[in-house]
Design an enzyme around this catalytic site. Structure first.
Site, mmCIF file in Angstrom:
data_model
loop_
_atom_site.group_PDB
_atom_site.id
_atom_site.type_symbol
_atom_site.label_atom_id
_atom_site.label_comp_id
_atom_site.label_asym_id
_atom_site.label_seq_id
_atom_site.Cartn_x
_atom_site.Cartn_y
_atom_site.Cartn_z
ATOM 1 N N ASP A 188 14.187 -16.228 -8.898
ATOM 2 C CA ASP A 188 13.090 -15.274 -9.026
ATOM 3 C C ASP A 188 13.557 -14.045 -9.812
ATOM 4 O O ASP A 188 13.417 -12.914 -9.366
ATOM 5 C CB ASP A 188 12.556 -14.895 -7.638
ATOM 6 C CG ASP A 188 11.128 -14.343 -7.713
ATOM 7 O OD1 ASP A 188 10.472 -14.535 -8.763
ATOM 8 O OD2 ASP A 188 10.682 -13.727 -6.741
ATOM 9 N N ILE B 162 7.949 1.799 1.015
ATOM 10 C CA ILE B 162 8.287 1.919 -0.413
ATOM 11 C C ILE B 162 7.979 0.651 -1.188
ATOM 12 O O ILE B 162 8.164 0.607 -2.395
ATOM 13 C CB ILE B 162 9.767 2.320 -0.627
ATOM 14 C CG1 ILE B 162 10.702 1.390 0.126
ATOM 15 C CG2 ILE B 162 9.994 3.774 -0.226
ATOM 16 C CD1 ILE B 162 12.167 1.647 -0.160
ATOM 17 N N GLY B 163 7.525 -0.376 -0.527
ATOM 18 C CA GLY B 163 7.177 -1.557 -1.305
ATOM 19 C C GLY B 163 6.704 -2.685 -0.417
ATOM 20 O O GLY B 163 6.889 -2.652 0.800
ATOM 21 N N PHE C 233 7.966 -11.275 1.272
ATOM 22 C CA PHE C 233 8.691 -11.268 2.527
ATOM 23 C C PHE C 233 8.007 -10.384 3.563
ATOM 24 O O PHE C 233 7.967 -10.700 4.740
ATOM 25 C CB PHE C 233 10.104 -10.743 2.253
ATOM 26 C CG PHE C 233 10.978 -10.610 3.470
ATOM 27 C CD1 PHE C 233 11.753 -11.676 3.885
ATOM 28 C CD2 PHE C 233 11.053 -9.423 4.170
ATOM 29 C CE1 PHE C 233 12.569 -11.564 4.992
ATOM 30 C CE2 PHE C 233 11.864 -9.310 5.276
ATOM 31 C CZ PHE C 233 12.624 -10.380 5.685
ATOM 32 N N GLY C 234 7.479 -9.274 3.112
ATOM 33 C CA GLY C 234 6.889 -8.316 4.045
ATOM 34 C C GLY C 234 6.995 -6.930 3.445
ATOM 35 O O GLY C 234 6.945 -6.772 2.223
#
Ligand SMILES: *[C@@H]1O[C@H](CO)[C@@H](O)[C@H](O)[C@H]1NC(C)=O
Ligand SMILES: *[C@@H]1O[C@H](CO)[C@@H](O)[C@H](O)[C@H]1NC(C)=O
Ligand SMILES: *[C@@H]1O[C@H](CO)[C@@H](O)[C@H](O)[C@H]1NC(C)=O
Ligand SMILES: *[C@@H]1O[C@H](CO)[C@@H](O)[C@H](O)[C@H]1NC(C)=O
Ligand SMILES: *[C@@H]1O[C@H](CO)[C@@H](O)[C@H](O)[C@H]1NC(C)=O
Ligand SMILES: *[C@@H]1O[C@H](CO)[C@@H](O)[C@H](O)[C@H]1NC(C)=O
Ligand SMILES: *[C@@H]1O[C@H](CO)[C@@H](O)[C@H](O)[C@H]1NC(C)=O
Ligand SMILES: *[C@@H]1O[C@H](CO)[C@@H](O)[C@H](O)[C@H]1NC(C)=O
Length: 907
Positions: free
Chosen positions: A705, A585-586, A590-591
């Protein structure tokens, strides 16, 4: 108006500045040498206009002002109105560490105002201690003061509130140096004030500046109608020379006289035997009285102690100290002698002090070592609840949570330490190896790293050692340390009792699954087989109290899950719930993020660190540590994590409505545009989440962020701020702030932070301003496919807002669907947020207030506008502002837009 607000900010800081310099000036002219006066929960330092005493806030001790209670002013103390309330599941004493001078005598006085809430049953009852010596009880049924006199034995003293019934609270603390008359070598200890009476004074209490030591002399109404209240202002005080610390002249100028006898009776003293010191002060106010004319006997508890003839000494004054051992009651009586004495007894002042023998504190070397352990832990776990509850003496009067002590050789030493399941990260504190008296050590179920060998070599007397379930701790047990008298888990993730409780959870969970959730047998099998690995559970090793028992017997997964904060999942479990990472889903720094379903049906987002991730181990641990401590309805909570086989996986609840970015200009936006009131409530929710972070535990946490893709929306469109991987504590004084590399996302980055690398909460404010502009305009912060002058959203929007041409920047898809006043509020906040100089930007709390106003205006006005047709336009002054009374949001979810009942939120 935000502009007005801006001016106010500046004006306010200017005023504060002036008050501050005024404060310094007054301070230097007034002789309050060594006074320390703390107003708990006060917003600012100030000077009491009546006493001229300078008060400081207690922010150096406790920075979090969320647990403050307003107190209605009482008769005596009108200058302050707050109490600090200590609510914590973890702590057992709360201390103010006060700076002292070694060998100086001090008076320390705590004031405890209970306010209305505290008076309600069951109320609070708790003890107060000076270092290790308990001196008195505070009971919330009265407002009270507790005063102790002590000699400083080192360069600080801890004034502590001890766990009792109900919540402890305190309003102020006063520390005053004294000359050394109260304490002599025989009475080493702490003298607790029972009473200090200015006899004959029926007016106001006397204290500083009249009393240079700021003792409070209580004006006394003496009931006997035969007694005379006498006073003389022309008394020759200089001729009185008792060796005791004199009461001030004003106290001695009044006296109580009686033709026959004076009696002072106290019948509510402690029911234990204590020694009491009675300081009696006499001054002959009648010039004509000669030797032998006023002679009286002093009785204490029916025993005649001394005969007094004040003028006999050649001075016209006399002072003495008498001691008595008593329980429950004290009777001080002065009786005129039968023959010869013309006048009856007289007294000017007296003090009654209860002697508490000094309790020897914990061995100073031991204190040094454990303080080092605490500080070494704190460096990596700055907001850890257990560590923050380690205050005052480590062993006395009660030992720190998770420690046990024993008496040895007349002092206390630390013999047990159990910090299992305390969410501790970072390296093992080197100083643990210096706790040489340690017999039992349990550091299991944390995220510590390092090597256990040194502990084993340095602590030969260790009989119990648990250190399993620390994924990053070397988990082999050195064979050379095997000995019969050492109980250890050898670093395996199964200590006896925890295995026990894990099994109980599994039973409850399996039962719950069977009854509630019909799900594939395969997963149930995995759960029960791996159950003991699934949970990070506060467990009870060797009689340490368990925190918050889980309800094992109720066959409901939900209840069990609720009682446990963060789970450790196994890799198999993760793979089962994501069906081997089926639905991507994304993807982020980070990964990858996958969608999954837990056995109880909860949908989760599973973040898996990729091998090439720029966000490394450090960020992983950072996020883990932060998220386990953070809970707010506008922040995405962490459900659990997995770090088997060096995999780094975080599990969050799935946010079914995607990200704000997607809803503003992503694929979801193309299907259905987000309406303005919803945008507004999302902005407010995100602002509340950030406010929580910025005021977290009194120490600001900076997200670093903030962007629309990090603002997620749950099934009811409630905003939740995500992605704490980059979060940092705001630099504090003494931190070397330069070591932080600049992080963030292009388009949102605060130019000041970028150029100076100085990080502050205002950098998040800048980024949030960009998010507000996105919400208003529906545009991305950077788009190089647009004409050159429209690349940057900030640079494009700024001049248009300044020139009041906001129609040009408003998202075409919400045209006509917003109230101009509400829109203006948001745009003005956004403009303030993106000020190039961070000092001019508002703080998140101000933004929340402004957005709350905007949302209320929007909601109220939509009704209003329906009735008055013509107000759809853009002239913001044409609309009368509704009178808005903001309810203080106890439960912040009650934003009007979401006021319809929400479906139950899965946990
Ligand atoms: C005060 O006492 C001093 C010393 O005893 C004496 O010299 C002086 O006269 C006294 N003053 C008055 C006003 O009594
Ligand atoms: C007061 O102090 C003086 C010397 O400073 C001493 O001679 C005298 O005995 C003391 N009196 C009392 C009551 O302690
Ligand atoms: C206090 O002591 C006096 C003198 O011994 C005695 O006469 C009186 O009754 C006592 N008062 C009380 C309340 O015990
Ligand atoms: C109590 O007072 C007596 C004299 O009345 C004195 O001898 C004794 O030392 C005092 N005790 C203490 C502990 O001060
Ligand atoms: C109290 O503060 C001093 C420094 O002011 C510090 O050295 C000491 O360790 C502190 N003590 C405790 C028990 O917190
Ligand atoms: C106890 O104290 C004595 C003398 O003060 C000392 O010799 C001895 O080593 C101490 N024992 C311990 C275990 O600290
Ligand atoms: C270890 O225990 C023994 C006996 O119980 C004792 O004599 C010794 O002093 C202890 N060692 C340390 C370092 O405390
Ligand atoms: C731990 O440290 C000791 C020496 O300090 C070393 O011999 C041992 O190999 C280390 N163990 C691990 C697992 O790193």
């Amino acid at each position: 108006m935000i502009m007005g607000g801006l001016e106010n900010w500046n004006a306010r800081s200017l005023v504060n500045c002036c008050i501050f310099s005024l404060l310094l000036c007054i301070h230097c002219t007034v002789a309050q040498q060594g006074f320390l006066s703390i107003q708990c929960c006060s917003d600012e330092n100030f000077i009491d206009p009546i006493t001229t005493i300078s008060w400081i806030t207690d922010e150096n001790w406790y920075r979090d002002n969320r647990n403050c209670e307003d107190i209605r002013p009482g008769q005596e103390d009108t200058s302050y109105n707050r109490s600090r309330v200590f609510k914590s599941d973890v702590g057992n004493k709360w201390c103010y560490n006060l700076t002292t001078k070694r060998n100086q005598d001090y008076l320390v006085r705590g004031t405890f105002l209970s306010g209305d809430l505290q008076r309600n049953p069951p109320g609070s009852v708790f003890n107060v201690s000076v270092d290790a010596t308990v001196i008195g009880l505070v009971n919330s049924s009265d407002d009270s003061k507790v005063e102790g006199i002590f000699k400083a034995t080192k360069d600080y003293v801890n004034f502590c509130l001890l766990e009792g019934r109900g919540v402890p609270y305190i309003s102020k603390i006063e520390l005053r140096p004294l000359t050394s008359d109260y304490l002599n070598s025989e009475s080493s200890g702490v003298l607790k004030l029972i009473d200090r009476v200015d006899a004959g004074n029926e007016g106001r209490n006397i204290r500083y500046p009249l009393d240079q030591y700021d003792r409070i002399w209580r004006a006394d109404k003496y009931a006997d109608p035969m007694a005379n209240h006498i006073s003389s202002s022309s008394v020759n005080i200089t001729s009185s020379s008792p060796n005791l610390t004199n009461p001030p002249t004003e106290v001695l100028q009044t006296a109580l006289a009686h033709p026959e006898r004076l009696e002072f009776f106290y019948n509510n003293l402690d029911s234990e035997y204590y020694r009491y010191d009675l300081f009696l002060y006499f001054l002959e106010l009648n010039d004509s009285v000669q030797v032998g004319q006023r002679v009286f006997d002093v009785y204490i508890n029916d025993v005649k102690r001394i005969q007094v003839d004040i003028v006999l000494s050649g001075y016209r004054s006399f002072a003495t100290v008498l001691n008595v051992t008593a329980d429950r009651y004290l009777n001080l009586t002065m009786v005129k002698v039968f023959n010869g004495s013309q006048y009856g007894p007289v007294i000017n002042a007296f003090e009654i002090l209860q002697v508490h023998p000094l309790i020897q504190e914990t061995d100073l070397e031991e204190v040094d070592v454990i303080m080092n352990v605490k500080n070494e832990f704190l460096r990596y776990n700055p907001d850890n609840e257990v560590l923050l509850s380690w205050l005052g003496d480590p062993c006395l009067p009660i030992s720190w949570p998770r420690l046990s002590c024993e008496r040895a050789n007349g002092t206390s030493v630390i013999t047990k330490m159990n910090v299992s399941s305390s969410k501790l990260g970072g390296p093992l504190p080197p100083s643990i190896t210096k706790l040489i008296n340690l017999k039992e050590l349990d550091i299991s179920y944390n995220n510590l790293m390092g090597n256990i060998t040194e502990i084993l070599t340095s602590l030969p007397n260790l009989t119990t050692l648990y250190y399993g379930c620390n994924p990053r701790l070397s988990n082999g047990f050195p064979a050379s340390f095997r000995r019969s008298n050492l109980t250890t888990d050898e670093g395996k993730c199964t200590s006896q009792t925890s295995r026990h409780s894990a099994r109980r959870i599994v039973i409850g969970m399996v039962a719950g699954l069977c009854i509630l959730v019909s799900i594939s047998i395969g997963i149930v099998f995995i759960c029960s087989k791996k159950g003991k690995m699934l949970f990070k559970k506060k467990h009870d090793v060797n009689g340490y109290p368990m925190t918050k028992n889980a309800v094992y017997s109720v066959p409901s997964t939900e209840i069990i899950l609720k009682s446990i904060s963060i789970h450790i999942f196994t890799l198999e479990y993760i793979e089962a719930s994501t069906q081997k990472y089926k639905t991507l889903i994304g993807e982020g720094g980070f990964g990858s993020v996958y969608r999954g379903t837990l056995p109880d049906g909860q949908e989760v987002a599973v973040k898996v660190r990729s091998a090439t991730s720029t966000q490394g181990r450090r960020e992983f641990d950072n996020e883990l540590n932060l998220l386990s401590a953070i809970r707010h309805e506008n922040l995405v909570p962490l459900l659990g994590y997995c770090c088997d086989n060096d995999q780094q996986i975080l599990v969050y609840p799935f946010m079914s409505n995607g990200s704000l970015q997607d809803r503003l200009y992503g694929a979801a936006a193309k299907r259905k545009a987000l309406d303005w009131p919803t945008r507004l409530s999302i902005a407010l929710g995100a602002a509340r989440g950030l406010t929580y972070l910025h005021t977290f535990s009194g120490r600001s946490l900076i997200h670093r962020d903030v962007k629309s893709s990090n603002i997620l929306l749950d099934h009811s469109m409630c905003a939740k701020v995500a992605d704490f991987g980059f979060s940092k504590y705001a630099p504090q004084e003494g931190d070397s702030g330069t070591s932080l590399e600049v992080r963030g996302t292009a388009g949102y980055l605060d130019p000041e932070y970028y150029s100076t690398q100085h990080l502050s909460a205002k950098s998040d404010v800048f980024s949030f301003g960009v998010v507000l502009l996105e919400i208003v305009s529906g545009r991305e912060p950077l788009n190089i496919n647009r004409p050159r002058n429209e690349w940057s959203l900030v640079e494009w929007a700024k001049p248009r807002i300044r020139n009041s041409r906001i129609e040009e920047i408003v998202d075409p898809s919400i045209k006509g669907g917003y109230h101009a006043e509400a829109m203006w509020r948001v745009v003005e906040v956004a403009l303030a947020c993106i000020e190039p100089y961070s000092a001019y930007r508002p703080c998140m709390a101000d933004i929340v207030r402004e957005l709350e106003d905007a949302l209320i205006i929007e909601n109220n006005a939509s009704e209003y506008m329906k009735s008055i047709d013509s107000f759809g336009g853009s002239n913001r002054y044409s609309i009368e502002r509704p009178i808005v009374i903001l309810p203080t949001p106890v439960h912040t979810e009650a934003s009007p837009i979401l006021s319809q009942p929400l479906p139950p939120q899965p946990r």
